[in-house]
Design an enzyme around this catalytic site. Structure first.
Site, PDB file in Angstrom:
ATOM      1  N   CYS A 110       0.809  -1.231   0.000  1.00  0.00           N
ATOM      2  CA  CYS A 110       0.000   0.000   0.000  1.00  0.00           C
ATOM      3  C   CYS A 110       0.837   1.275   0.000  1.00  0.00           C
ATOM      4  O   CYS A 110       0.820   2.026  -0.963  1.00  0.00           O
ATOM      5  CB  CYS A 110      -0.917   0.020   1.222  1.00  0.00           C
ATOM      6  SG  CYS A 110      -2.285  -1.119   1.102  1.00  0.00           S
TER       7      CYS A 110
HETATM    8  N1  LIG Z   1      -4.164  -6.982   1.561  1.00  0.00           N
HETATM    9  C1  LIG Z   1      -4.373  -5.851   2.212  1.00  0.00           C
HETATM   10  O1  LIG Z   1      -4.101  -5.771   3.417  1.00  0.00           O
HETATM   11  C2  LIG Z   1      -4.949  -4.626   1.515  1.00  0.00           C
HETATM   12  C3  LIG Z   1      -5.250  -3.489   2.287  1.00  0.00           C
HETATM   13  C4  LIG Z   1      -5.761  -2.364   1.669  1.00  0.00           C
HETATM   14  C5  LIG Z   1      -5.944  -2.359   0.287  1.00  0.00           C
HETATM   15  N2  LIG Z   1      -5.625  -3.470  -0.450  1.00  0.00           N
HETATM   16  C6  LIG Z   1      -5.865  -3.415  -1.893  1.00  0.00           C
HETATM   17  O2  LIG Z   1      -6.615  -4.537  -2.320  1.00  0.00           O
HETATM   18  C7  LIG Z   1      -6.221  -4.909  -3.638  1.00  0.00           C
HETATM   19  C8  LIG Z   1      -5.812  -6.366  -3.636  1.00  0.00           C
HETATM   20  O3  LIG Z   1      -4.706  -6.528  -2.752  1.00  0.00           O
HETATM   21  P1  LIG Z   1      -4.301  -7.932  -2.122  1.00  0.00           P
HETATM   22  O4  LIG Z   1      -3.258  -7.650  -1.124  1.00  0.00           O
HETATM   23  O5  LIG Z   1      -5.509  -8.682  -1.715  1.00  0.00           O
HETATM   24  O6  LIG Z   1      -3.636  -8.610  -3.415  1.00  0.00           O
HETATM   25  P2  LIG Z   1      -3.298 -10.175  -3.656  1.00  0.00           P
HETATM   26  O7  LIG Z   1      -2.348 -10.167  -4.801  1.00  0.00           O
HETATM   27  O8  LIG Z   1      -2.952 -10.848  -2.387  1.00  0.00           O
HETATM   28  O9  LIG Z   1      -4.687 -10.790  -4.122  1.00  0.00           O
HETATM   29  C9  LIG Z   1      -5.287 -10.436  -5.309  1.00  0.00           C
HETATM   30  C10 LIG Z   1      -5.988 -11.665  -5.857  1.00  0.00           C
HETATM   31  O10 LIG Z   1      -6.647 -11.293  -7.046  1.00  0.00           O
HETATM   32  C11 LIG Z   1      -6.573 -12.397  -7.909  1.00  0.00           C
HETATM   33  N3  LIG Z   1      -6.870 -11.978  -9.258  1.00  0.00           N
HETATM   34  C12 LIG Z   1      -6.067 -11.392 -10.155  1.00  0.00           C
HETATM   35  N4  LIG Z   1      -6.762 -11.153 -11.296  1.00  0.00           N
HETATM   36  C13 LIG Z   1      -8.002 -11.607 -11.093  1.00  0.00           C
HETATM   37  C14 LIG Z   1      -9.166 -11.645 -11.875  1.00  0.00           C
HETATM   38  N5  LIG Z   1      -9.195 -11.160 -13.105  1.00  0.00           N
HETATM   39  N6  LIG Z   1     -10.266 -12.165 -11.337  1.00  0.00           N
HETATM   40  C15 LIG Z   1     -10.274 -12.648 -10.079  1.00  0.00           C
HETATM   41  N7  LIG Z   1      -9.215 -12.641  -9.300  1.00  0.00           N
HETATM   42  C16 LIG Z   1      -8.090 -12.131  -9.793  1.00  0.00           C
HETATM   43  C17 LIG Z   1      -5.176 -12.929  -7.710  1.00  0.00           C
HETATM   44  O11 LIG Z   1      -5.071 -14.251  -8.188  1.00  0.00           O
HETATM   45  C18 LIG Z   1      -5.040 -12.817  -6.192  1.00  0.00           C
HETATM   46  O12 LIG Z   1      -5.454 -13.988  -5.546  1.00  0.00           O
HETATM   47  C19 LIG Z   1      -5.107  -3.951  -4.049  1.00  0.00           C
HETATM   48  O13 LIG Z   1      -5.687  -2.884  -4.734  1.00  0.00           O
HETATM   49  C20 LIG Z   1      -4.582  -3.475  -2.708  1.00  0.00           C
HETATM   50  O14 LIG Z   1      -3.965  -2.209  -2.801  1.00  0.00           O
HETATM   51  C21 LIG Z   1      -5.145  -4.612   0.146  1.00  0.00           C
END
Ligand SMILES: NC(=O)c1ccc[n+]([C@@H]2O[C@H](COP(=O)([O-])OP(=O)(O)OC[C@H]3O[C@@H](n4cnc5c(N)ncnc54)[C@H](O)[C@@H]3O)[C@@H](O)[C@H]2O)c1
Length: 398
Positions: A235
């Site tokens: 982030c």
């Molecule tokens: N993890 C956190 O703590 C957190 C906190 C705040 C914001 N975010 C935001 O959330 C978003 C995701 O982050 P994350 O950490 O969960 O990422 P991550 O990479 O752990 O998970 C994302 C998932 O999306 C899947 N994916 C990719 N393309 C896809 C598609 N077309 N259809 C379905 N699934 C698909 C991937 O396979 C993966 O499992 C980002 O924008 C991030 O900035 C995450």
């Protein structure tokens, strides 16, 4: 019932078997909901048709040149638009710049021939997760929602009220998108401020750690941020660039964001030069020195290595000719641009043979008394040895 859709079969299989791949979620918890058929995972896009609401949480990374990469959001929005049902609610949760929901997602969904003002609902609601935080979780962290119209906001509010105690409506998706980025910019700027202060403290011979502790006694108008070897995670190092990039559309330069990024990204270089100097003071050169790095996760007690400053630090030390090994109980292996490394055990020999032990991530499992007792020299980037004395301790910010 919640249906989880992911393109990674391994993740889908793990969920269906009740095996959690997220450190903050216990497999027992997951098993309980899966076995009661409250949660199922699938790789079949077509099953999105069965749902009342779709939350998009795909990655929003940066390109190599640090521009927003919305390709995952765009791709998934197109897939949803092919299957969009009248009355469905779509919520974007991925972190992104203000305007994405209205300007990027809405037109793609409307290519389905359904209209956002009459046929489906659309909102933005940022994820607010702090991995490793035992006090705040998804239930007791207020959730912000901003719909493209009041019906969308109300529906999104109703959805998230099922899981969060407090749901706060925003007047538009743009406000909700901006709120998320502002929260992360706030952290990035404050960390940069304290990183700069740490470098000044080194020159003044004042301990930045003592200053922060003293300032923290003020009961109002101050909150502590801590210096370190740089910023990591998915982030804080990334999100501010989403806003900075959007601002350029208006010939507007977000100077605080860019300055903070400049200071924070320079920290691994600063730490490298401090280590070089500390070794030099002891008649050693960094070239050929044996260095043991403790902790490569981007922050304490998590198993996430994304954008971790330890990786940059290790590469910089190796580029100067140091022989670097690392230990991290959460990260068994790391990939570097030149070769991979595996976590070494914390044996007496690994400590005694190292010319410098760097505390890069202060995992709670590290016993700092023992580290200081066993190491020839400790370079502490996290203030983890505060309160300990020894000629072999060198701290960032002192
Ligand atoms: N993890 C956190 O703590 C957190 C906190 C705040 C914001 N975010 C935001 O959330 C978003 C995701 O982050 P994350 O950490 O969960 O990422 P991550 O990479 O752990 O998970 C994302 C998932 O999306 C899947 N994916 C990719 N393309 C896809 C598609 N077309 N259809 C379905 N699934 C698909 C991937 O396979 C993966 O499992 C980002 O924008 C991030 O900035 C995450």
């Amino acid at each position: 019932m919640v249906l989880g859709f992911d393109i990674q079969r391994s993740r889908v299989n793990a969920i269906n078997q009740g095996k959690s791949y997220i450190a903050d979620v216990a497999s027992e918890q997951l098993k309980a909901v899966v076995s009661h058929n409250l949660l199922q995972a699938t790789t079949k896009q077509d099953r999105l048709r069965e749902t009342d609401a779709i939350c998009i949480c795909v990655p929003t990374p940066l390109t190599k040149t640090k521009d927003p990469d919305l390709s995952y959001v765009i791709h998934e929005s197109k897939e949803i638009s092919k299957r969009l049902q009248p009355g469905q609610l779509v919520v974007l949760e991925s972190t992104t710049y203000p305007g994405t929901t209205r300007e990027v997602v809405l037109p793609i969904l409307e290519s389905s021939k359904l209209r956002g003002d009459t046929d489906f609902y659309l909102a933005y609601s940022p994820e607010r997760v702090d991995p490793g935080n035992r006090k705040y979780n998804i239930k007791n962290t207020p959730k912000i929602v901003g719909g493209i119209n009041s019906q969308s906001t109300e529906l999104a509010q109703a959805l998230y009220s099922q899981i969060a105690k407090t749901v706060i409506p925003a007047s538009s998706p743009d406000v909700a998108e901006m709120t998320k980025i502002f929260e992360n910019v706030f952290r990035s700027v404050n960390i940069a401020l304290v990183n700069e202060l740490a470098q000044l403290c080194e020159k003044l011979g004042v301990s930045v750690w003592e200053v922060i502790d003293a300032a923290s006694t003020k009961p109002f108008g101050y909150m502590p941020f801590y210096p370190g070897p740089g910023i990591g995670g998915h982030c804080i190092p990334l999100d501010p660039y989403y806003l900075a990039n959007k601002a350029r559309e208006f010939d507007f330069h977000t100077r605080f964001i860019e300055l903070a990024a400049e200071i924070n990204e320079a920290m691994p270089y600063h730490v490298t030069s401090q280590i070089l100097e500390a070794l030099n003071d002891r008649g050693k050169s960094l070239n050929g020195a044996k260095i043991l790095v403790l902790g490569v996760a981007y922050k304490k007690d998590v198993e996430d290595i994304r954008e971790s400053p330890s990786l940059k630090l290790i590469q910089l030390l190796r580029a100067k000719g140091a022989d670097v090994s690392y230990n991290d109980p959460y990260i068994p292996k790391i990939k570097l641009s030149k070769g991979n490394l595996a976590s070494v055990k914390l044996t007496g020999k690994n400590f005694s043979s190292a010319d410098c032990v760097i505390i890069a991530t202060d995992h709670s499992c590290y016993n700092m008394d023992k580290v200081v007792a066993r190491a020839k020299m400790v370079f502490d980037t996290r203030g983890a040895t505060r309160g300990l004395k020894g000629n072999n301790i060198v701290r960032l910010g002192e």
